[in-house]
Write a protein that holds these residues in place. Structure first.
Motif, PDB file in Angstrom:
ATOM      1  N   UNK A 114     -30.771  -7.587   3.203  1.00 46.05           N
ATOM      2  CA  UNK A 114     -32.019  -6.881   3.550  1.00 46.05           C
ATOM      3  C   UNK A 114     -32.989  -7.830   4.227  1.00 46.05           C
ATOM      4  N   UNK A 115     -33.282  -8.937   3.579  1.00 41.05           N
ATOM      5  CA  UNK A 115     -34.250  -9.883   4.129  1.00 41.05           C
ATOM      6  C   UNK A 115     -33.770 -10.478   5.446  1.00 41.05           C
ATOM      7  N   UNK A 116     -32.490 -10.800   5.524  1.00 40.37           N
ATOM      8  CA  UNK A 116     -31.977 -11.435   6.739  1.00 40.37           C
ATOM      9  C   UNK A 116     -31.973 -10.480   7.930  1.00 40.37           C
ATOM     10  N   UNK A 117     -31.580  -9.234   7.703  1.00 38.91           N
ATOM     11  CA  UNK A 117     -31.580  -8.295   8.830  1.00 38.91           C
ATOM     12  C   UNK A 117     -32.996  -7.899   9.215  1.00 38.91           C
ATOM     13  N   UNK A 118     -33.883  -7.787   8.252  1.00 41.31           N
ATOM     14  CA  UNK A 118     -35.281  -7.495   8.588  1.00 41.31           C
ATOM     15  C   UNK A 118     -35.848  -8.600   9.478  1.00 41.31           C
ATOM     16  N   UNK A 119     -35.558  -9.842   9.132  1.00 48.55           N
ATOM     17  CA  UNK A 119     -36.012 -10.960   9.962  1.00 48.55           C
ATOM     18  C   UNK A 119     -35.349 -10.941  11.328  1.00 48.55           C
ATOM     19  N   UNK A 120     -34.083 -10.536  11.379  1.00 53.18           N
ATOM     20  CA  UNK A 120     -33.369 -10.481  12.648  1.00 53.18           C
ATOM     21  C   UNK A 120     -33.950  -9.419  13.562  1.00 53.18           C
ATOM     22  N   UNK A 177     -21.962  -4.491  18.392  1.00 57.27           N
ATOM     23  CA  UNK A 177     -22.763  -5.722  18.386  1.00 57.27           C
ATOM     24  C   UNK A 177     -23.495  -5.886  17.062  1.00 57.27           C
ATOM     25  N   UNK A 178     -24.104  -4.811  16.576  1.00 51.99           N
ATOM     26  CA  UNK A 178     -24.839  -4.891  15.318  1.00 51.99           C
ATOM     27  C   UNK A 178     -23.931  -5.169  14.139  1.00 51.99           C
ATOM     28  N   UNK A 179     -22.766  -4.514  14.106  1.00 51.47           N
ATOM     29  CA  UNK A 179     -21.817  -4.755  13.021  1.00 51.47           C
ATOM     30  C   UNK A 179     -21.365  -6.210  13.011  1.00 51.47           C
ATOM     31  N   UNK A 180     -21.156  -6.775  14.199  1.00 51.96           N
ATOM     32  CA  UNK A 180     -20.764  -8.173  14.286  1.00 51.96           C
ATOM     33  C   UNK A 180     -21.837  -9.113  13.760  1.00 51.96           C
ATOM     34  N   UNK A 181     -23.106  -8.793  14.076  1.00 55.48           N
ATOM     35  CA  UNK A 181     -24.208  -9.630  13.586  1.00 55.48           C
ATOM     36  C   UNK A 181     -24.263  -9.622  12.068  1.00 55.48           C
ATOM     37  N   UNK A 182     -24.137  -8.431  11.473  1.00 50.46           N
ATOM     38  CA  UNK A 182     -24.220  -8.346  10.013  1.00 50.46           C
ATOM     39  C   UNK A 182     -23.003  -9.010   9.368  1.00 50.46           C
ATOM     40  N   UNK A 183     -21.826  -8.799   9.930  1.00 48.17           N
ATOM     41  CA  UNK A 183     -20.633  -9.450   9.383  1.00 48.17           C
ATOM     42  C   UNK A 183     -20.774 -10.971   9.417  1.00 48.17           C
ATOM     43  N   UNK A 184     -21.367 -11.494  10.462  1.00 48.79           N
ATOM     44  CA  UNK A 184     -21.566 -12.940  10.539  1.00 48.79           C
ATOM     45  C   UNK A 184     -22.530 -13.417   9.459  1.00 48.79           C
ATOM     46  N   UNK A 185     -23.589 -12.618   9.178  1.00 47.68           N
ATOM     47  CA  UNK A 185     -24.494 -12.958   8.075  1.00 47.68           C
ATOM     48  C   UNK A 185     -23.738 -12.985   6.756  1.00 47.68           C
ATOM     49  N   UNK A 186     -22.845 -12.020   6.568  1.00 47.57           N
ATOM     50  CA  UNK A 186     -22.066 -11.966   5.330  1.00 47.57           C
ATOM     51  C   UNK A 186     -21.159 -13.194   5.217  1.00 47.57           C
ATOM     52  N   UNK A 187     -20.449 -13.506   6.282  1.00 44.80           N
ATOM     53  CA  UNK A 187     -19.549 -14.654   6.247  1.00 44.80           C
ATOM     54  C   UNK A 187     -20.308 -15.955   6.011  1.00 44.80           C
TER      55      UNK A 187
END
Length: 238
Positions: free
Chosen positions: A160-166, A192-202
């Motif tokens: 939540x916090x990381x994507x809000x900042x993104x 593109x968005x799914x890739x960004x979130x997956x990278x945050x998870x990894x």
């Protein structure tokens, strides 16, 4: 020959993580992109499903399906919150009571089987206020999950916090590319968005020590759009 599977990452979640099929393209769940960031031998078992909450995923037996294949040293990623906000009593939960009690069942079940549970706060929707600032939309659910992680001593990825900042960094216009503006959909992701979130998870799994350095790869790269495929739906996906 494919590398032998040494560890599985199981995903319990909602539509933001789920496998998408041809009729939904280009909508993409971040669970579809996560394998790109994992080393050979680390397999993703994505059970996330559209419309599910921490409650309905359990009552439909979907956690039981995961537990049938989970093994010691596997990882269970648990990300709910979007649909827990619904008022339907079969789906919705209250953040400080039933949401926490349902999440605890995932944690207990994973630990009983020697697997590691990891809580992920829900990915932020694309919402901006009148001043162009990214706005939170999940109420107290992320706070309740953060508190539960502390109480239970389990790893937390604060998506939540990381994507809000993104989204704040990208702004109202550039962040459109990560969602589905042609559908007026600011919850579900484009490739593109799914890739960004997956990278945050990894990155989060690496930073918290859930995964070791040799278990991740390419975490500074974007997932190529041509990597994604949307298969035809099968009966089990309904």
């Amino acid at each position: 020959m494919p590398a032998p599977v040494t560890r599985r990452i199981h995903i319990a979640g909602d539509s933001t993580a789920a496998q998408k099929y041809a009729a939904a393209a280009p909508e993409t769940g971040w669970g579809m992109a996560l394998p790109w960031y994992l080393a050979p031998g680390i397999e993703v078992d994505n059970h996330a499903m559209n419309g599910r909450s921490s409650r309905s995923f359990l009552t439909e037996g979907r956690l039981d399906a995961i537990l049938g294949g989970i093994r010691p040293d596997d990882v269970l990623l648990v990300q709910f919150g979007h649909n827990d906000q619904k008022t339907d009593p079969r789906i919705g939960t209250e953040p400080w009571t039933s949401y926490r009690s349902h999440l605890r069942r995932y944690l207990d079940a994973a630990r009983e089987r020697g697997a590691e549970p990891v809580l992920l706060t829900p990915a932020s929707r694309r919402r901006f206020d009148d001043d162009g600032n990214a706005a939170a939309s999940h109420g107290f659910y992320p706070d309740a999950m953060r508190a539960l992680a502390g109480d239970e001593g389990v790893r937390l990825l604060d998506i939540t916090a990381q994507t809000l900042a993104l989204w704040q960094e990208l702004g109202p216009e550039a962040s459109l590319l990560d969602f589905l503006p042609e559908r007026q959909d600011n919850t579900h992701f484009s490739p593109a968005g799914a890739g960004l979130v997956a990278r945050l998870v990894a990155r989060g799994l690496l930073a918290t020590g859930v995964l070791a350095e040799h278990e991740v790869q390419r975490i500074d790269e974007a997932v190529p759009v041509e990597w994604f495929t949307w298969p035809e739906a099968v009966a089990a996906a309904t």
